[in-house]
Design an enzyme around this catalytic site. Structure first.
Site, PDB file in Angstrom:
ATOM      1  N   GLY A 173       0.846  -1.184   0.000  1.00 45.96           N
ATOM      2  CA  GLY A 173       0.000   0.000   0.000  1.00 45.96           C
ATOM      3  C   GLY A 173       0.881   1.233   0.000  1.00 45.96           C
TER       4      GLY A 173
ATOM      5  CD  GLN B 205       3.455   6.005   2.591  1.00 53.38           C
ATOM      6  OE1 GLN B 205       2.473   5.471   2.121  1.00 53.38           O
ATOM      7  NE2 GLN B 205       4.446   5.328   3.146  1.00 53.38           N
TER       8      GLN B 205
ATOM      9  CD  GLU C  85      -0.852   2.481   2.770  1.00 52.30           C
ATOM     10  OE1 GLU C  85      -0.420   3.639   2.699  1.00 52.30           O
ATOM     11  OE2 GLU C  85      -0.132   1.489   3.048  1.00 52.30           O
TER      12      GLU C  85
ATOM     13  CG  HIS D  16       0.453   6.940   5.443  1.00 54.31           C
ATOM     14  ND1 HIS D  16       1.603   7.455   5.982  1.00 54.31           N
ATOM     15  CD2 HIS D  16       0.687   5.607   5.285  1.00 54.31           C
ATOM     16  CE1 HIS D  16       2.492   6.476   6.147  1.00 54.31           C
ATOM     17  NE2 HIS D  16       1.967   5.343   5.732  1.00 54.31           N
TER      18      HIS D  16
HETATM   19 NI    NI Z   1       2.881   3.491   5.692  1.00 54.90          NI
END
Ligand code: NI
Length: 185
Positions: free
Chosen positions: A68, A73, A154, A157
């Protein structure tokens, strides 16, 4: 679910510094990059740039052997992530919302933005996620086990939350990524 604990400082041991070197996987931001701590507020409006971003993210995720990856990111403050746990083909979740959670499960997680660090995290065993797909269709995903875990990791995030915020600290450990099977990133 455990409360978010104070943000810890992640000290990378010498032996693992190679994972944080600027010439390795430089597409994926690593801690302590402050972008990883930003909460993404504005919803995504799909356009050609978003499509290119999703393609890049799928490529970077595969190159890094991840299951993922979330847009922050790769430095894109967009509420979208891609997930591909186990047998699932890479799926973009755009403006994802967890609308239902059930059960609890403990599992080991890691993160492509904190390479080499792993630990056990309690997550809901079952989640219902509503999201748009890359064609803009509103879809509902019922996810269990590893699939549910990756989606929760995810989506965290997108709110600037890393697994180290909610990890069981007694289980936190460093390991070389190739030697850690069945991990969720
Ligand atoms: Ni991560």
């Amino acid at each position: 679910m455990p409360a978010i604990i104070a943000e810890m400082e992640i000290v990378v041991p010498d032996e693992f510094e190679y994972l944080y070197a600027p010439d390795k996987n430089r597409e994926i931001l690593k801690v302590p990059n402050p972008v990883l701590r930003q909460k993404v507020l504005a919803p995504v409006k799909l356009n050609k740039k978003t499509q290119a971003l999703i393609d890049d993210m799928i490529r970077f995720m595969k190159q890094a052997n991840g299951v993922g990856l979330a847009a922050p990111q790769v430095g894109a403050l967009q509420r979208l992530c891609v997930i591909a746990p186990m047998d699932m083909k890479p799926t973009a979740l755009i403006n994802p919302r967890i609308v239902k959670k059930d059960g609890e499960e403990v599992g080991v997680e890691g993160c492509l933005s904190i390479p080499g660090l792993y630990g056990e995290v309690i997550r809901a065993a079952y989640v219902v996620v509503e999201a748009e797909d890359r064609r803009g269709r509103e879809l509902t995903y019922e996810l269990e086990g590893m699939h549910a875990r990756v989606a929760q990791h995810e989506i965290d995030h997108l709110d600037g939350v890393l697994f180290t915020d909610i990890v069981d600290l007694t289980t936190l450990h460093w390991a070389h990524p190739d030697g850690e099977p069945n991990r969720a990133e």
